[in-house]
Design a protein around this motif. Structure first.
Motif, PDB file in Angstrom:
ATOM      1  N   GLN A 137       0.768  -1.279  -0.144  1.00 11.67           N
ATOM      2  CA  GLN A 137      -0.048  -0.030   0.010  1.00 11.67           C
ATOM      3  C   GLN A 137       0.959   1.276   0.096  1.00 11.67           C
ATOM      4  O   GLN A 137       0.298   2.446  -0.424  1.00 11.67           O
ATOM      5  N   ASP A 138       2.183   1.074   0.244  1.00 13.75           N
ATOM      6  CA  ASP A 138       2.838   2.556   0.298  1.00 13.75           C
ATOM      7  C   ASP A 138       3.341   2.593  -1.363  1.00 13.75           C
ATOM      8  O   ASP A 138       3.694   4.013  -1.490  1.00 13.75           O
ATOM      9  N   ILE A 139       3.223   1.720  -2.142  1.00 13.85           N
ATOM     10  CA  ILE A 139       3.710   2.133  -3.605  1.00 13.85           C
ATOM     11  C   ILE A 139       2.405   2.144  -4.449  1.00 13.85           C
ATOM     12  O   ILE A 139       2.540   2.912  -5.468  1.00 13.85           O
ATOM     13  N   VAL A 140       1.179   1.548  -3.998  1.00 17.19           N
ATOM     14  CA  VAL A 140      -0.090   1.626  -5.116  1.00 17.19           C
ATOM     15  C   VAL A 140      -1.124   1.668  -3.843  1.00 17.19           C
ATOM     16  O   VAL A 140      -1.343   0.680  -2.972  1.00 17.19           O
ATOM     17  N   PRO A 141      -2.449   2.554  -4.197  1.00 18.45           N
ATOM     18  CA  PRO A 141      -3.223   2.588  -3.208  1.00 18.45           C
ATOM     19  C   PRO A 141      -4.242   1.439  -3.481  1.00 18.45           C
ATOM     20  O   PRO A 141      -4.211   1.112  -4.724  1.00 18.45           O
ATOM     21  N   ASN A 142      -4.878   0.854  -2.499  1.00 16.65           N
ATOM     22  CA  ASN A 142      -6.003  -0.059  -2.898  1.00 16.65           C
ATOM     23  C   ASN A 142      -7.280   0.232  -2.195  1.00 16.65           C
ATOM     24  O   ASN A 142      -7.483   1.098  -1.433  1.00 16.65           O
ATOM     25  N   GLY A 180     -10.783   2.508 -26.784  1.00 12.32           N
ATOM     26  CA  GLY A 180     -11.059   3.188 -25.919  1.00 12.32           C
ATOM     27  C   GLY A 180     -11.479   2.586 -24.709  1.00 12.32           C
ATOM     28  O   GLY A 180     -12.446   3.027 -23.579  1.00 12.32           O
ATOM     29  N   ILE A 181     -11.030   1.289 -24.380  1.00 12.83           N
ATOM     30  CA  ILE A 181     -11.288   0.379 -23.284  1.00 12.83           C
ATOM     31  C   ILE A 181     -10.954   1.054 -22.156  1.00 12.83           C
ATOM     32  O   ILE A 181     -11.332   1.262 -21.159  1.00 12.83           O
ATOM     33  N   VAL A 182      -9.563   1.671 -22.096  1.00 15.63           N
ATOM     34  CA  VAL A 182      -8.982   2.689 -20.924  1.00 15.63           C
ATOM     35  C   VAL A 182      -8.140   3.751 -21.745  1.00 15.63           C
ATOM     36  O   VAL A 182      -7.794   3.642 -22.931  1.00 15.63           O
ATOM     37  N   SER A 183      -8.462   4.920 -21.143  1.00 15.98           N
ATOM     38  CA  SER A 183      -7.759   6.197 -21.790  1.00 15.98           C
ATOM     39  C   SER A 183      -6.358   5.939 -21.650  1.00 15.98           C
ATOM     40  O   SER A 183      -5.784   5.414 -20.799  1.00 15.98           O
ATOM     41  N   GLU A 184      -5.460   6.947 -22.519  1.00 11.17           N
ATOM     42  CA  GLU A 184      -4.142   6.643 -22.419  1.00 11.17           C
ATOM     43  C   GLU A 184      -3.635   7.116 -21.306  1.00 11.17           C
ATOM     44  O   GLU A 184      -2.573   6.753 -20.579  1.00 11.17           O
ATOM     45  N   ALA A 185      -4.071   8.240 -20.579  1.00 13.59           N
ATOM     46  CA  ALA A 185      -3.552   8.673 -19.430  1.00 13.59           C
ATOM     47  C   ALA A 185      -3.783   7.699 -18.158  1.00 13.59           C
ATOM     48  O   ALA A 185      -2.743   7.469 -17.483  1.00 13.59           O
ATOM     49  N   ASP A 186      -4.976   7.033 -18.129  1.00 14.17           N
ATOM     50  CA  ASP A 186      -5.145   6.106 -17.095  1.00 14.17           C
ATOM     51  C   ASP A 186      -4.282   4.821 -17.374  1.00 14.17           C
ATOM     52  O   ASP A 186      -3.718   4.134 -16.507  1.00 14.17           O
ATOM     53  N   TYR A 187      -3.935   4.480 -18.534  1.00 10.92           N
ATOM     54  CA  TYR A 187      -3.217   3.376 -18.979  1.00 10.92           C
ATOM     55  C   TYR A 187      -1.995   3.352 -18.636  1.00 10.92           C
ATOM     56  O   TYR A 187      -1.215   2.458 -18.153  1.00 10.92           O
ATOM     57  N   ILE A 188      -1.378   4.599 -18.770  1.00 19.24           N
ATOM     58  CA  ILE A 188       0.289   4.941 -18.233  1.00 19.24           C
ATOM     59  C   ILE A 188       0.356   4.548 -16.728  1.00 19.24           C
ATOM     60  O   ILE A 188       1.294   4.126 -16.225  1.00 19.24           O
ATOM     61  N   ILE A 189      -0.722   5.193 -15.842  1.00 22.06           N
ATOM     62  CA  ILE A 189      -0.643   4.759 -14.466  1.00 22.06           C
ATOM     63  C   ILE A 189      -0.870   3.098 -14.214  1.00 22.06           C
ATOM     64  O   ILE A 189      -0.177   2.773 -13.477  1.00 22.06           O
ATOM     65  N   LEU A 190      -1.725   2.572 -14.934  1.00 26.53           N
ATOM     66  CA  LEU A 190      -1.942   1.208 -14.936  1.00 26.53           C
ATOM     67  C   LEU A 190      -0.563   0.452 -15.168  1.00 26.53           C
ATOM     68  O   LEU A 190      -0.215  -0.529 -14.245  1.00 26.53           O
ATOM     69  N   GLU A 191       0.196   0.726 -16.012  1.00 25.18           N
ATOM     70  CA  GLU A 191       1.436   0.186 -16.593  1.00 25.18           C
ATOM     71  C   GLU A 191       2.438   0.582 -15.422  1.00 25.18           C
ATOM     72  O   GLU A 191       3.223  -0.574 -14.784  1.00 25.18           O
ATOM     73  N   LYS A 192       2.588   1.638 -14.883  1.00 25.80           N
ATOM     74  CA  LYS A 192       3.326   2.183 -13.841  1.00 25.80           C
ATOM     75  C   LYS A 192       3.101   1.317 -12.580  1.00 25.80           C
ATOM     76  O   LYS A 192       4.096   0.617 -11.942  1.00 25.80           O
TER      77      LYS A 192
END
Length: 315
Positions: free
Chosen positions: A72-77, A165-177
């Motif tokens: 949880q210190d690196i990714v909120p859940n 358009g399943i996920v926006s590019e801005a959101d997808y960048i966060i998902l990858e990170k």
């Protein structure tokens, strides 16, 4: 064998709906709260097996909640509380319709694709000259679309996710990170236990405030594959199968008994002895992954216990 939880039908105060997944049942309450019950159902090849596995739901829920606490210190859940060994309570989120699969090694589905001569997986190239269970030069992200109940998850490329358009590019960048950061942390936790985190999947959702958070299970034997680190390289050098911790052993048993979830195939009969052995394997997985002794919850009246603990928390 009767002391398993296969299905629930609770009715909690302020309950709005219930969603039944392959393994988990999610109760949506008022105030954007979700109650997630991990059942003892066993799913393989996207098919739910007819019999439950004792303690499986407890094992999955407890590994997932421990791993959420450890990341949880690196990714909120989404998690708020665990009022029962089989239960997690958390914030309601709008789930992204993709599973973020990340692979450090060429195993399982990736190896099957590679053997079939394919060198691209979800738009990501796989190097020539690899053997099954070799480590990739860098972990690769190979997303899958979230299947509707009864359907198979399907491989999809980053390009297609954005194009459709399943996920926006801005959101997808966060998902990858987040996926890379979680896999790195999971790899470190596994190494402390003498294990290799081979591949895994993460699921994310968005809170009503717009924050992207980790949801569902994480680093469990249902969502991940682990190898024993000891002897890994020697086994690779000799071309032997790796010693692994995952539910791949169930998949292999099903394949040997003529079942891969294909049309016209029937699920082979699982004897009580086989179910007991699967339960014991899951306990072994728990103890290896967490480094703790598994404490069996009381399963004399599992439905009653779960309902009582959830109501006590909600009150």
């Amino acid at each position: 064998m009767n002391n398993t939880i296969i299905d629930t039908n609770f009715n909690f105060p302020d309950q709005k709906s219930i969603y039944k997944g392959k393994v988990r049942e999610v109760y949506a309450l008022a105030n954007d709260v979700l109650v997630m019950v991990a059942t003892d159902r066993l799913s393989a090849f996207d098919v739910v097996m007819p019999k439950g596995i004792p303690y499986k739901g407890q094992i999955l829920n407890q590994i997932a909640t421990k791993m959420m606490a450890a990341t949880q210190d690196i990714v909120p859940n989404w998690l708020l509380a665990t009022p029962d060994p089989n239960v997690a309570v958390g914030h309601a989120c709008e789930p992204f319709k993709v599973e973020m699969v990340i692979r450090g090694y060429m195993s399982g589905h990736a190896a099957r694709e590679y053997k079939a001569g394919r060198r691209m997986l979800c738009g990501v190239p796989m190097p020539e000259g690899m053997k099954e269970n070799d480590k990739f030069p860098e972990p690769i992200i190979t997303p899958a679309t979230k299947a509707e109940k009864g359907d198979h998850d399907e491989d999809i490329s980053r390009e297609d996710i954005l194009k459709r358009g399943i996920v926006s590019e801005a959101d997808y960048i966060i998902l990858e990170k987040y996926t890379k950061a979680l896999f790195q942390r999971g790899t470190e936790i596994a190494a402390e236990r003498g294990l290799i985190l081979v591949d895994t999947k993460y699921e994310f959702g968005k809170t009503k405030e717009g924050e992207i958070v980790l949801i569902d299970e994480i680093h469990t034997p249902d969502s991940s594959r682990y190898f024993y680190a000891d002897g890994y390289q020697e086994r690779q050098d000799r071309g032997e199968a790796q010693k692994q911790l995952s539910k791949e052993f169930v998949r292999q048993w099903l394949i040997q008994n003529g079942f891969q979830g294909l049309e016209g195939q029937t699920v082979p009969e699982m004897s009580d002895e086989y179910i007991e052995s699967v339960s014991e394997r899951y306990i072994e997985l728990y103890e290896n992954i967490t480094g703790e002794v598994f404490e069996k919850a009381d399963i004399d009246n599992i439905q009653e216990r779960i309902e009582k603990n959830i109501l006590a928390y909600l009150n």
